[in-house]
Design a protein around this motif. Structure first.
Motif, PDB file in Angstrom:
ATOM      1  N   GLY A 173     -35.209 -21.641 -23.733  1.00 31.27           N
ATOM      2  CA  GLY A 173     -36.678 -22.010 -23.439  1.00 31.27           C
ATOM      3  C   GLY A 173     -36.996 -21.834 -25.098  1.00 31.27           C
ATOM      4  O   GLY A 173     -36.633 -21.535 -26.004  1.00 31.27           O
ATOM      5  N   GLU A 174     -38.351 -22.382 -24.975  1.00 29.15           N
ATOM      6  CA  GLU A 174     -39.170 -22.337 -26.470  1.00 29.15           C
ATOM      7  C   GLU A 174     -39.609 -21.114 -26.871  1.00 29.15           C
ATOM      8  O   GLU A 174     -39.977 -20.795 -27.900  1.00 29.15           O
ATOM      9  CB  GLU A 174     -40.331 -23.279 -26.335  1.00 29.15           C
ATOM     10  N   ASP A 230     -41.979  -6.657 -26.788  1.00 30.72           N
ATOM     11  CA  ASP A 230     -41.865  -7.698 -27.694  1.00 30.72           C
ATOM     12  C   ASP A 230     -40.586  -7.800 -28.591  1.00 30.72           C
ATOM     13  O   ASP A 230     -40.303  -6.682 -29.453  1.00 30.72           O
ATOM     14  CB  ASP A 230     -42.818  -7.693 -28.818  1.00 30.72           C
ATOM     15  N   ASN A 231     -39.741  -8.615 -28.455  1.00 27.19           N
ATOM     16  CA  ASN A 231     -38.410  -8.735 -29.195  1.00 27.19           C
ATOM     17  C   ASN A 231     -38.011  -9.870 -29.512  1.00 27.19           C
ATOM     18  O   ASN A 231     -38.567 -10.910 -29.109  1.00 27.19           O
ATOM     19  CB  ASN A 231     -37.143  -7.836 -28.089  1.00 27.19           C
ATOM     20  N   LYS A 232     -36.817 -10.222 -30.318  1.00 29.29           N
ATOM     21  CA  LYS A 232     -36.654 -11.497 -30.899  1.00 29.29           C
ATOM     22  C   LYS A 232     -36.053 -12.402 -29.811  1.00 29.29           C
ATOM     23  O   LYS A 232     -36.376 -13.752 -29.906  1.00 29.29           O
ATOM     24  CB  LYS A 232     -35.573 -11.275 -32.004  1.00 29.29           C
ATOM     25  N   ASN A 233     -35.309 -12.152 -28.825  1.00 28.54           N
ATOM     26  CA  ASN A 233     -34.847 -12.663 -27.620  1.00 28.54           C
ATOM     27  C   ASN A 233     -36.088 -13.479 -27.255  1.00 28.54           C
ATOM     28  O   ASN A 233     -35.988 -14.760 -26.826  1.00 28.54           O
ATOM     29  CB  ASN A 233     -33.972 -12.196 -26.837  1.00 28.54           C
ATOM     30  N   ARG A 234     -36.963 -12.623 -26.715  1.00 30.92           N
ATOM     31  CA  ARG A 234     -38.189 -13.411 -26.032  1.00 30.92           C
ATOM     32  C   ARG A 234     -39.173 -14.327 -27.031  1.00 30.92           C
ATOM     33  O   ARG A 234     -39.595 -15.355 -26.626  1.00 30.92           O
ATOM     34  CB  ARG A 234     -39.185 -12.137 -25.656  1.00 30.92           C
ATOM     35  N   GLN A 235     -38.975 -13.779 -28.138  1.00 29.23           N
ATOM     36  CA  GLN A 235     -39.762 -14.952 -29.164  1.00 29.23           C
ATOM     37  C   GLN A 235     -39.098 -16.110 -29.321  1.00 29.23           C
ATOM     38  O   GLN A 235     -39.568 -17.029 -29.386  1.00 29.23           O
ATOM     39  CB  GLN A 235     -39.693 -14.142 -30.657  1.00 29.23           C
ATOM     40  N   ASN A 267     -50.240 -22.332 -28.178  1.00 25.08           N
ATOM     41  CA  ASN A 267     -51.571 -21.771 -28.019  1.00 25.08           C
ATOM     42  C   ASN A 267     -51.924 -20.817 -29.064  1.00 25.08           C
ATOM     43  O   ASN A 267     -52.424 -19.661 -28.768  1.00 25.08           O
ATOM     44  CB  ASN A 267     -51.918 -21.154 -26.707  1.00 25.08           C
ATOM     45  N   THR A 268     -51.814 -21.396 -30.518  1.00 27.31           N
ATOM     46  CA  THR A 268     -52.152 -20.337 -31.250  1.00 27.31           C
ATOM     47  C   THR A 268     -53.384 -19.797 -31.436  1.00 27.31           C
ATOM     48  O   THR A 268     -53.582 -18.613 -31.841  1.00 27.31           O
ATOM     49  CB  THR A 268     -51.616 -20.918 -32.894  1.00 27.31           C
ATOM     50  N   GLN A 269     -54.470 -20.647 -31.294  1.00 31.65           N
ATOM     51  CA  GLN A 269     -55.733 -20.028 -31.170  1.00 31.65           C
ATOM     52  C   GLN A 269     -56.196 -19.112 -30.388  1.00 31.65           C
ATOM     53  O   GLN A 269     -56.718 -17.928 -30.596  1.00 31.65           O
ATOM     54  CB  GLN A 269     -56.720 -21.468 -30.740  1.00 31.65           C
ATOM     55  N   LEU A 270     -55.456 -19.250 -29.136  1.00 28.66           N
ATOM     56  CA  LEU A 270     -55.891 -18.120 -27.991  1.00 28.66           C
ATOM     57  C   LEU A 270     -55.069 -16.794 -28.531  1.00 28.66           C
ATOM     58  O   LEU A 270     -55.460 -15.718 -28.614  1.00 28.66           O
ATOM     59  CB  LEU A 270     -55.133 -18.452 -26.859  1.00 28.66           C
ATOM     60  N   ARG A 271     -53.878 -17.086 -29.141  1.00 27.78           N
ATOM     61  CA  ARG A 271     -53.001 -15.829 -29.688  1.00 27.78           C
ATOM     62  C   ARG A 271     -53.801 -14.987 -30.830  1.00 27.78           C
ATOM     63  O   ARG A 271     -54.038 -13.868 -30.701  1.00 27.78           O
ATOM     64  CB  ARG A 271     -51.638 -16.401 -30.404  1.00 27.78           C
ATOM     65  N   ALA A 277     -47.896 -11.812 -24.028  1.00 23.97           N
ATOM     66  CA  ALA A 277     -47.155 -13.050 -24.446  1.00 23.97           C
ATOM     67  C   ALA A 277     -48.017 -14.259 -24.289  1.00 23.97           C
ATOM     68  O   ALA A 277     -48.871 -14.325 -23.414  1.00 23.97           O
ATOM     69  CB  ALA A 277     -45.841 -13.188 -23.466  1.00 23.97           C
ATOM     70  N   VAL A 278     -48.002 -15.032 -25.150  1.00 25.74           N
ATOM     71  CA  VAL A 278     -48.740 -16.582 -25.185  1.00 25.74           C
ATOM     72  C   VAL A 278     -47.821 -17.337 -25.789  1.00 25.74           C
ATOM     73  O   VAL A 278     -47.094 -17.459 -26.442  1.00 25.74           O
ATOM     74  CB  VAL A 278     -49.775 -16.200 -26.322  1.00 25.74           C
ATOM     75  N   SER A 279     -48.018 -18.430 -25.057  1.00 27.43           N
ATOM     76  CA  SER A 279     -47.208 -19.640 -25.527  1.00 27.43           C
ATOM     77  C   SER A 279     -47.274 -20.080 -27.180  1.00 27.43           C
ATOM     78  O   SER A 279     -48.453 -19.935 -27.543  1.00 27.43           O
ATOM     79  CB  SER A 279     -47.783 -21.042 -24.735  1.00 27.43           C
ATOM     80  N   LYS A 280     -46.248 -20.412 -27.533  1.00 30.13           N
ATOM     81  CA  LYS A 280     -46.057 -20.805 -28.894  1.00 30.13           C
ATOM     82  C   LYS A 280     -47.076 -21.871 -29.365  1.00 30.13           C
ATOM     83  O   LYS A 280     -47.601 -22.091 -30.570  1.00 30.13           O
ATOM     84  CB  LYS A 280     -44.809 -21.048 -29.427  1.00 30.13           C
TER      85      LYS A 280
END
Length: 318
Positions: free
Chosen positions: A151-152, A134-139, A275-279, A270-273
């Protein structure tokens, strides 16, 4: 695997899911004979109804009873196939424990590491769980090589801490004890990982006439094979993976870790931004197994207890 973008300063593993579409190497799919729709739906409903955290999941996933997991299944001991072809390791065990909390099955599907985040964007996977740092670039969806947004980005549910290590053939270190000793040497890494990012950064510091040659492979097993055969002077991967290779390859006679871990950082799911409920459901499940003690038992089983966290957080990577 820590995905690109600084993986360790105390060791931050990790494979970087590179931007760009790369074909998924293979997929493990659930199959069955005949029309099992009613049976599957009733089984999923029964499992969900008895699971303590099932209500936290999105309805579509709860009804389906499956979370599709993109993973590069060649990264022992985090995820790999045993002699019978079964997917095993830290991530599959943690996923199974979380599945009991959520009332669903985690279905691991094999793919190349640097294409996993692309797989989430294209809805091939619901999540990626693959020793991903987990890092800022990926986020933020930023390409670590260019610094440009591509990407998003994704959100991460953090669950383990790991760093990056260098290892060599046993008894043949070539004088390598740190990253600065790699100039003039040949290093094998997995493509799209933090190890590759660190190697590229180190290569820029090497003096004229002492070039660091980087050989990047699709998976860590290929990198290990290259080192074992003498085609490279050293290899680099996340510490849990390097330590496992040292312990198991050739009965412990093939490799040795040199120097200390660097760039310690969290592994995250990693989860799509979007899809906060799944996260949030995944975070709740991870914290439930941490609290119950099952999390610690799994890490102890695989020799990863040093990377244990006391609580799962969202986007804790820097």
């Amino acid at each position: 695997m820590t995905a690109s973008s600084t993986r360790r300063a105390t060791a931050a593993h990790h494979r970087l899911a590179a931007v760009g579409a790369i074909a998924v190497a293979g997929t493990l799919i659930l199959t069955g004979c005949g029309d099992q729709t009613k049976k599957d739906n009733s089984s999923s409903s029964a499992a969900a109804s008895s699971a303590p955290l099932a209500s936290k999941l999105p309805t579509s996933i709860r009804d389906k009873g499956v979370i599709r997991v993109g993973s590069d299944i060649a990264y022992a001991p985090v995820e790999f196939k045993d002699s019978a072809g079964k997917v095993v390791g830290i991530d599959p065990d943690l996923a199974a424990a979380m599945g009991k909390q959520l009332g669903v099955k985690f279905q691991f599907q094999n793919g190349t590491f640097d294409a996993l985040l692309t797989g989430i964007r294209s809805d091939r996977y619901d999540i990626a769980m693959s020793a991903m740092t987990d890092n800022k670039n990926r986020q933020e969806g930023v390409d670590p090589d260019t610094g440009k947004k591509v990407g998003e980005g994704v959100d991460f549910v953090d669950y383990l801490t790991a760093g990056v290590s260098i290892y060599t053939r046993k008894g043949d270190t070539k004088g390598i004890a740190s990253w600065s000793d790699l100039c003039g040497k040949k290093l094998a890494v997995e493509r799209g990982t933090v190890s590759e990012d660190l190697a590229k950064s180190e290569a820029k510091k090497c003096p004229s006439g002492k070039k660091l040659t980087i050989e990047a492979f699709d998976d860590d097993q290929q990198s290990q094979t290259r080192l074992r055969s003498g085609g490279a002077d050293a290899a680099s991967s996340d510490f849990p993976v390097a330590a496992y290779a040292v312990k198991t390859s050739g009965g412990g006679k093939d490799f040795q870790v040199v120097g200390a871990q660097v760039e310690a950082a969290p592994y995250g799911i990693a989860v799509s931004k979007e899809n906060t409920q799944l996260r949030d459901a995944l975070q709740a499940a991870m914290n439930a197994i941490i609290k119950s003690g099952e999390y610690q038992k799994i890490l102890d089983k695989w020799g990863a207890e040093d990377g244990a966290v006391k609580e799962s957080v969202i986007n804790g990577g820097k």
